[in-house]
Scaffold this motif. Structure first.
Motif, PDB file in Angstrom:
ATOM      1  N   ARG A 163       0.937  -1.067  -0.137  1.00 56.28           N
ATOM      2  CA  ARG A 163      -0.136   0.023  -0.035  1.00 56.28           C
ATOM      3  C   ARG A 163       0.810   1.404   0.029  1.00 56.28           C
ATOM      4  O   ARG A 163       1.968   1.317   0.535  1.00 56.28           O
ATOM      5  CB  ARG A 163      -0.862   0.010   1.209  1.00 56.28           C
ATOM      6  CG  ARG A 163      -1.999  -1.015   1.179  1.00 56.28           C
ATOM      7  CD  ARG A 163      -3.023  -1.010   0.017  1.00 56.28           C
ATOM      8  NE  ARG A 163      -3.921  -1.888   0.197  1.00 56.28           N
ATOM      9  CZ  ARG A 163      -3.980  -3.157  -0.286  1.00 56.28           C
ATOM     10  NH1 ARG A 163      -3.024  -3.694  -0.984  1.00 56.28           N
ATOM     11  NH2 ARG A 163      -5.252  -3.897  -0.098  1.00 56.28           N
ATOM     12  N   MET A 164       0.450   2.375  -0.680  1.00 56.67           N
ATOM     13  CA  MET A 164       1.043   3.678  -0.613  1.00 56.67           C
ATOM     14  C   MET A 164       0.781   4.347   0.493  1.00 56.67           C
ATOM     15  O   MET A 164      -0.588   4.444   0.790  1.00 56.67           O
ATOM     16  CB  MET A 164       0.665   4.177  -2.058  1.00 56.67           C
ATOM     17  CG  MET A 164       1.326   5.633  -2.102  1.00 56.67           C
ATOM     18  SD  MET A 164       0.881   6.236  -3.817  1.00 56.67           S
ATOM     19  CE  MET A 164       1.578   7.849  -3.638  1.00 56.67           C
ATOM     20  N   MET A 165       1.846   5.044   1.360  1.00 57.10           N
ATOM     21  CA  MET A 165       1.291   5.771   2.353  1.00 57.10           C
ATOM     22  C   MET A 165       1.982   7.433   1.873  1.00 57.10           C
ATOM     23  O   MET A 165       3.283   7.049   1.528  1.00 57.10           O
ATOM     24  CB  MET A 165       1.679   5.472   3.711  1.00 57.10           C
ATOM     25  CG  MET A 165       1.423   6.381   4.741  1.00 57.10           C
ATOM     26  SD  MET A 165       2.078   5.656   6.386  1.00 57.10           S
ATOM     27  CE  MET A 165       3.720   5.836   6.475  1.00 57.10           C
ATOM     28  N   LEU A 224      -3.651   4.524   1.263  1.00 61.69           N
ATOM     29  CA  LEU A 224      -4.681   4.246   0.246  1.00 61.69           C
ATOM     30  C   LEU A 224      -5.040   2.826  -0.001  1.00 61.69           C
ATOM     31  O   LEU A 224      -4.101   1.898  -0.251  1.00 61.69           O
ATOM     32  CB  LEU A 224      -4.142   4.895  -0.952  1.00 61.69           C
ATOM     33  CG  LEU A 224      -3.461   6.140  -0.892  1.00 61.69           C
ATOM     34  CD1 LEU A 224      -3.007   6.933  -2.345  1.00 61.69           C
ATOM     35  CD2 LEU A 224      -4.740   7.348  -0.537  1.00 61.69           C
ATOM     36  N   VAL A 225      -6.385   2.751  -0.306  1.00 58.72           N
ATOM     37  CA  VAL A 225      -6.744   1.243  -0.511  1.00 58.72           C
ATOM     38  C   VAL A 225      -6.450   1.234  -2.068  1.00 58.72           C
ATOM     39  O   VAL A 225      -6.293  -0.002  -2.695  1.00 58.72           O
ATOM     40  CB  VAL A 225      -8.350   1.545  -0.281  1.00 58.72           C
ATOM     41  CG1 VAL A 225      -9.005   0.010  -0.922  1.00 58.72           C
ATOM     42  CG2 VAL A 225      -8.667   1.374   1.226  1.00 58.72           C
ATOM     43  N   THR A 226      -6.806   2.023  -2.812  1.00 58.36           N
ATOM     44  CA  THR A 226      -6.514   2.031  -4.348  1.00 58.36           C
ATOM     45  C   THR A 226      -5.517   3.104  -4.662  1.00 58.36           C
ATOM     46  O   THR A 226      -5.380   4.109  -4.079  1.00 58.36           O
ATOM     47  CB  THR A 226      -7.825   2.204  -5.258  1.00 58.36           C
ATOM     48  OG1 THR A 226      -8.166   3.387  -5.044  1.00 58.36           O
ATOM     49  CG2 THR A 226      -8.622   1.114  -4.724  1.00 58.36           C
ATOM     50  N   ILE A 227      -4.711   3.065  -5.825  1.00 56.53           N
ATOM     51  CA  ILE A 227      -3.796   3.990  -6.025  1.00 56.53           C
ATOM     52  C   ILE A 227      -4.057   4.563  -7.629  1.00 56.53           C
ATOM     53  O   ILE A 227      -4.895   5.223  -7.900  1.00 56.53           O
ATOM     54  CB  ILE A 227      -2.518   3.454  -6.016  1.00 56.53           C
ATOM     55  CG1 ILE A 227      -2.022   2.072  -6.147  1.00 56.53           C
ATOM     56  CG2 ILE A 227      -2.089   3.914  -4.477  1.00 56.53           C
ATOM     57  CD1 ILE A 227      -0.336   1.692  -5.950  1.00 56.53           C
ATOM     58  N   LEU A 237       4.237   0.502   1.943  1.00 56.54           N
ATOM     59  CA  LEU A 237       4.105  -0.468   3.179  1.00 56.54           C
ATOM     60  C   LEU A 237       3.589  -1.786   2.650  1.00 56.54           C
ATOM     61  O   LEU A 237       3.245  -1.897   1.556  1.00 56.54           O
ATOM     62  CB  LEU A 237       2.714  -0.267   3.926  1.00 56.54           C
ATOM     63  CG  LEU A 237       2.837   1.431   4.286  1.00 56.54           C
ATOM     64  CD1 LEU A 237       1.416   1.831   5.131  1.00 56.54           C
ATOM     65  CD2 LEU A 237       4.011   1.805   5.094  1.00 56.54           C
ATOM     66  N   GLY A 238       4.363  -2.836   3.104  1.00 58.82           N
ATOM     67  CA  GLY A 238       4.040  -4.174   2.866  1.00 58.82           C
ATOM     68  C   GLY A 238       5.431  -4.680   2.218  1.00 58.82           C
ATOM     69  O   GLY A 238       5.561  -5.826   1.904  1.00 58.82           O
ATOM     70  N   LEU A 239       6.377  -3.934   1.614  1.00 59.67           N
ATOM     71  CA  LEU A 239       7.447  -4.518   0.999  1.00 59.67           C
ATOM     72  C   LEU A 239       8.377  -5.382   1.955  1.00 59.67           C
ATOM     73  O   LEU A 239       8.419  -4.827   3.136  1.00 59.67           O
ATOM     74  CB  LEU A 239       8.212  -3.446   0.420  1.00 59.67           C
ATOM     75  CG  LEU A 239       7.538  -2.632  -1.101  1.00 59.67           C
ATOM     76  CD1 LEU A 239       8.479  -1.472  -1.459  1.00 59.67           C
ATOM     77  CD2 LEU A 239       7.430  -3.663  -2.226  1.00 59.67           C
TER      78      LEU A 239
END
Length: 357
Positions: free
Chosen positions: A170-172, A182-185, A311-313
């Motif tokens: 996810r992108m923060m 963000l849920v979607t980007i 996030l999540g990488l």
């Protein structure tokens, strides 16, 4: 944001689009901070950027970094203060220096992708502690034949272990006052609405919670924005909150996550803004449903100090929250503040010393 203890490994700074401001803000960062790291990019392009910034008064003569072409990334260990080590990765176009500043160019897209792939490989092998990416241009990436619309998707694909599907990321976007995930980007608004599913919302909340624990927050307070005006007003303006977002929040709460909502998107960001002592935030982070819903509030506060975190990488990755600024390329006037903040946030995440707010 707090500073951190030095890592035994360097940060990798990717050059971004050679036709944009990435090389120039990296030159300014090196002059101001002399970071423990190396640039993955083109030594000639970086040398040109140093000259450009110097000629336009971007830094004092005594601060001017000396570009050193590295034969391999490990050679950063031999660098001294004031030297900028630049390693040219495989796949870098030999004529990249000829790509015109301020314009979309296929060579710049090829180079940007090559730098990212090399940085990810180093991060996976433990050769670098984390990655800070200068801005790339999505059109140049497309002209280079890359199937990814931006940094986030490319990093996600390259970061997957061999033979395994990419991990959800996810992108923060964040600054000192507000954090938004963000849920979607990078999709159209119509596609974004279709992609707001129970699974996507719950997964975003879970990734946000795990990441916030890593920042040092013991009980992260996660606000979840609604999709529709007034969060649907009980179904009057849309039922996604009742069918999708609300149930996802409840599932997260059952798992022990302190998630709240769905909350009205036109006020949740004001409520979450953390500017003590006058305005302590009610929440630590806001989960937004689509790109502009979440990024406009952060960017409105100013681009100089915003940081993009993926996030999540399986490794740390941060970047400034602005683009390639083609109109400023070659002028030496680009502001490195957001890149400096991105570096500092990467150091914080690597050390595990979260800012706590």
């Amino acid at each position: 944001m707090s500073h951190s203890v030095p890592s035994p490994q360097p940060l990798a700074f990717t050059m971004g689009d050679a036709c944009g401001i990435g090389p120039e803000i990296l030159a300014k960062l090196w002059a101001a901070e002399s970071p423990q790291g190396l640039v993955i990019g083109c030594p000639a392009v970086m040398a040109r950027a140093v000259v450009t910034v110097g000629q336009t008064g971007g830094f004092a003569v005594q601060q001017r970094p000396h570009v050193v072409a590295l034969s391999n990334p490990d050679d950063w260990r031999s660098l001294t203060t004031g030297q900028m080590g630049v390693w040219a990765p495989p796949g870098l176009p030999s004529d990249l220096i000829d790509a015109p500043l301020g314009r979309v160019d296929r060579r710049a897209g090829l180079a940007a992708a090559a730098c990212i792939r090399a940085a990810v490989s180093l991060a996976q092998d433990g050769g670098v502690a984390g990655i800070v990416t200068a801005p790339l241009h999505k059109e140049a990436l497309a002209e280079a034949g890359e199937p990814y619309p931006g940094h986030t998707e490319l990093l996600q694909a390259e970061g997957a272990p061999p033979g395994q599907p990419p991990a959800p990321v996810r992108m923060m976007l964040m600054n000192d006052q507000l954090k938004t995930v963000l849920v979607t980007i990078h999709v159209s608004l119509r596609q974004a609405i279709e992609q707001v599913t129970f699974e996507a919302v719950l997964e975003t909340i879970e990734i946000t919670h795990r990441s916030a624990l890593q920042w040092g927050l013991k009980q992260p307070r996660i606000a979840v924005a609604g999709l529709n005006p007034h969060a649907g007003e009980g179904g009057l303006f849309g039922d996604e909150e009742l069918r999708i977002i609300g149930p996802a929040i409840e599932a997260a709460r059952r798992a022990g996550i302190q998630a709240m909502g769905p909350l009205a998107p036109d006020t949740v960001f004001m409520r979450a803004r953390h500017a003590p002592p006058e305005h302590p935030g009610e929440f630590d982070v806001v989960v937004a449903m689509y790109h502009d819903q979440g990024l406009i509030p952060v960017k409105y506060m100013g681009l100089d100090h915003g940081v993009n975190v993926t996030l999540g990488l399986p490794f740390v990755r941060t970047s400034p929250d602005h683009g390639t600024a083609f109109d400023l390329a070659g002028t030496g006037r680009a502001d490195p503040s957001s890149l400096i903040q991105a570096m500092r946030m990467a150091q914080v995440l690597i050390s595990g010393q979260g800012s706590g707010g």
